[in-house]
Design a protein around this motif. Structure first.
Motif, PDB file in Angstrom:
ATOM      1  N   TRP A  14       0.828  -1.206   0.000  1.00 42.74           N
ATOM      2  CA  TRP A  14       0.000   0.000   0.000  1.00 42.74           C
ATOM      3  C   TRP A  14       0.864   1.260   0.000  1.00 42.74           C
ATOM      4  O   TRP A  14       0.657   2.164  -0.803  1.00 42.74           O
ATOM      5  CB  TRP A  14      -0.921  -0.035   1.216  1.00 42.74           C
ATOM      6  CG  TRP A  14      -1.895   1.095   1.275  1.00 42.74           C
ATOM      7  CD1 TRP A  14      -1.822   2.199   2.069  1.00 42.74           C
ATOM      8  CD2 TRP A  14      -3.095   1.227   0.517  1.00 42.74           C
ATOM      9  NE1 TRP A  14      -2.900   3.007   1.846  1.00 42.74           N
ATOM     10  CE2 TRP A  14      -3.696   2.438   0.907  1.00 42.74           C
ATOM     11  CE3 TRP A  14      -3.713   0.440  -0.447  1.00 42.74           C
ATOM     12  CZ2 TRP A  14      -4.887   2.878   0.350  1.00 42.74           C
ATOM     13  CZ3 TRP A  14      -4.905   0.880  -0.989  1.00 42.74           C
ATOM     14  CH2 TRP A  14      -5.477   2.086  -0.593  1.00 42.74           C
ATOM     15  N   LYS A  31      -9.471   6.903  -5.524  1.00 42.80           N
ATOM     16  CA  LYS A  31     -10.832   6.344  -5.397  1.00 42.80           C
ATOM     17  C   LYS A  31     -11.021   5.168  -6.344  1.00 42.80           C
ATOM     18  O   LYS A  31     -11.696   4.190  -6.011  1.00 42.80           O
ATOM     19  CB  LYS A  31     -11.895   7.422  -5.658  1.00 42.80           C
ATOM     20  CG  LYS A  31     -11.946   8.472  -4.590  1.00 42.80           C
ATOM     21  CD  LYS A  31     -12.471   7.890  -3.302  1.00 42.80           C
ATOM     22  CE  LYS A  31     -12.615   8.968  -2.256  1.00 42.80           C
ATOM     23  NZ  LYS A  31     -12.950   8.427  -0.958  1.00 42.80           N
ATOM     24  N   GLU A  34      -9.486   2.198  -4.722  1.00 46.01           N
ATOM     25  CA  GLU A  34     -10.382   1.667  -3.688  1.00 46.01           C
ATOM     26  C   GLU A  34     -11.509   0.833  -4.296  1.00 46.01           C
ATOM     27  O   GLU A  34     -11.856  -0.225  -3.766  1.00 46.01           O
ATOM     28  CB  GLU A  34     -10.968   2.800  -2.855  1.00 46.01           C
ATOM     29  CG  GLU A  34      -9.967   3.446  -1.925  1.00 46.01           C
ATOM     30  CD  GLU A  34     -10.583   4.568  -1.118  1.00 46.01           C
ATOM     31  OE1 GLU A  34     -11.438   5.325  -1.652  1.00 46.01           O
ATOM     32  OE2 GLU A  34     -10.201   4.689   0.060  1.00 46.01           O
ATOM     33  N   ARG A  35     -12.068   1.292  -5.416  1.00 45.91           N
ATOM     34  CA  ARG A  35     -13.140   0.538  -6.076  1.00 45.91           C
ATOM     35  C   ARG A  35     -12.626  -0.789  -6.614  1.00 45.91           C
ATOM     36  O   ARG A  35     -13.284  -1.827  -6.477  1.00 45.91           O
ATOM     37  CB  ARG A  35     -13.758   1.364  -7.213  1.00 45.91           C
ATOM     38  CG  ARG A  35     -14.578   2.543  -6.758  1.00 45.91           C
ATOM     39  CD  ARG A  35     -15.332   3.204  -7.919  1.00 45.91           C
ATOM     40  NE  ARG A  35     -14.475   3.653  -9.005  1.00 45.91           N
ATOM     41  CZ  ARG A  35     -13.892   4.840  -9.058  1.00 45.91           C
ATOM     42  NH1 ARG A  35     -14.048   5.710  -8.073  1.00 45.91           N
ATOM     43  NH2 ARG A  35     -13.147   5.176 -10.096  1.00 45.91           N
ATOM     44  N   LEU A  37     -10.057  -2.524  -5.503  1.00 48.76           N
ATOM     45  CA  LEU A  37      -9.790  -3.407  -4.360  1.00 48.76           C
ATOM     46  C   LEU A  37     -11.075  -4.008  -3.810  1.00 48.76           C
ATOM     47  O   LEU A  37     -11.119  -5.205  -3.491  1.00 48.76           O
ATOM     48  CB  LEU A  37      -9.052  -2.649  -3.258  1.00 48.76           C
ATOM     49  CG  LEU A  37      -7.579  -2.398  -3.519  1.00 48.76           C
ATOM     50  CD1 LEU A  37      -7.036  -1.361  -2.539  1.00 48.76           C
ATOM     51  CD2 LEU A  37      -6.790  -3.695  -3.426  1.00 48.76           C
ATOM     52  N   LYS A  38     -12.119  -3.214  -3.710  1.00 47.09           N
ATOM     53  CA  LYS A  38     -13.394  -3.708  -3.193  1.00 47.09           C
ATOM     54  C   LYS A  38     -13.948  -4.814  -4.093  1.00 47.09           C
ATOM     55  O   LYS A  38     -14.390  -5.858  -3.618  1.00 47.09           O
ATOM     56  CB  LYS A  38     -14.392  -2.556  -3.081  1.00 47.09           C
ATOM     57  CG  LYS A  38     -15.718  -2.953  -2.508  1.00 47.09           C
ATOM     58  CD  LYS A  38     -16.648  -1.761  -2.385  1.00 47.09           C
ATOM     59  CE  LYS A  38     -17.996  -2.196  -1.864  1.00 47.09           C
ATOM     60  NZ  LYS A  38     -18.946  -1.080  -1.788  1.00 47.09           N
ATOM     61  N   CYS A  60      -3.245  -3.063  -6.517  1.00 51.27           N
ATOM     62  CA  CYS A  60      -2.482  -1.856  -6.201  1.00 51.27           C
ATOM     63  C   CYS A  60      -1.561  -1.447  -7.342  1.00 51.27           C
ATOM     64  O   CYS A  60      -1.379  -0.260  -7.610  1.00 51.27           O
ATOM     65  CB  CYS A  60      -1.673  -2.059  -4.923  1.00 51.27           C
ATOM     66  SG  CYS A  60      -2.683  -2.082  -3.425  1.00 51.27           S
TER      67      CYS A  60
END
Length: 84
Positions: A14, A31, A34-35, A37-38, A60
């Motif tokens: 990270w 953002k 993050e999307r 990864l989700k 990542c």
């Protein structure tokens, strides 16, 4: 990897990756990461054979691997991961 090593691996990945998303446009910035990864975590929960740490790292790195492949490879070799 052990649970503790998993956490350390993810923190280091990270910290390595996030700066590469700082100057990206709104569709490819933090953002977006993050999307991705989700969604990947959701898929990994279905595909139980998936190594979640490798999935995390792939997410990542996906936004900048094409221009930093050697640097990422050097970084990952420090974890003694399998070559495949």
């Amino acid at each position: 990897m052990s649970v503790e090593k998993d956490k350390i691996f993810r923190v280091k990945v990270w910290r390595f990756a996030v700066p590469y998303y700082d100057d990206r446009d709104i569709m490819h910035g933090f953002k977006h990461l993050e999307r991705v990864l989700k969604e990947a975590e959701s898929l990994a929960s279905v595909y139980l054979e998936a190594d979640r740490d490798i999935v995390f790292a792939a997410c990542c790195f996906h936004g900048f691997i094409s221009t930093n492949e050697e640097k990422i490879g050097t970084f990952l070799r420090g974890f003694n991961l399998p070559e495949e």
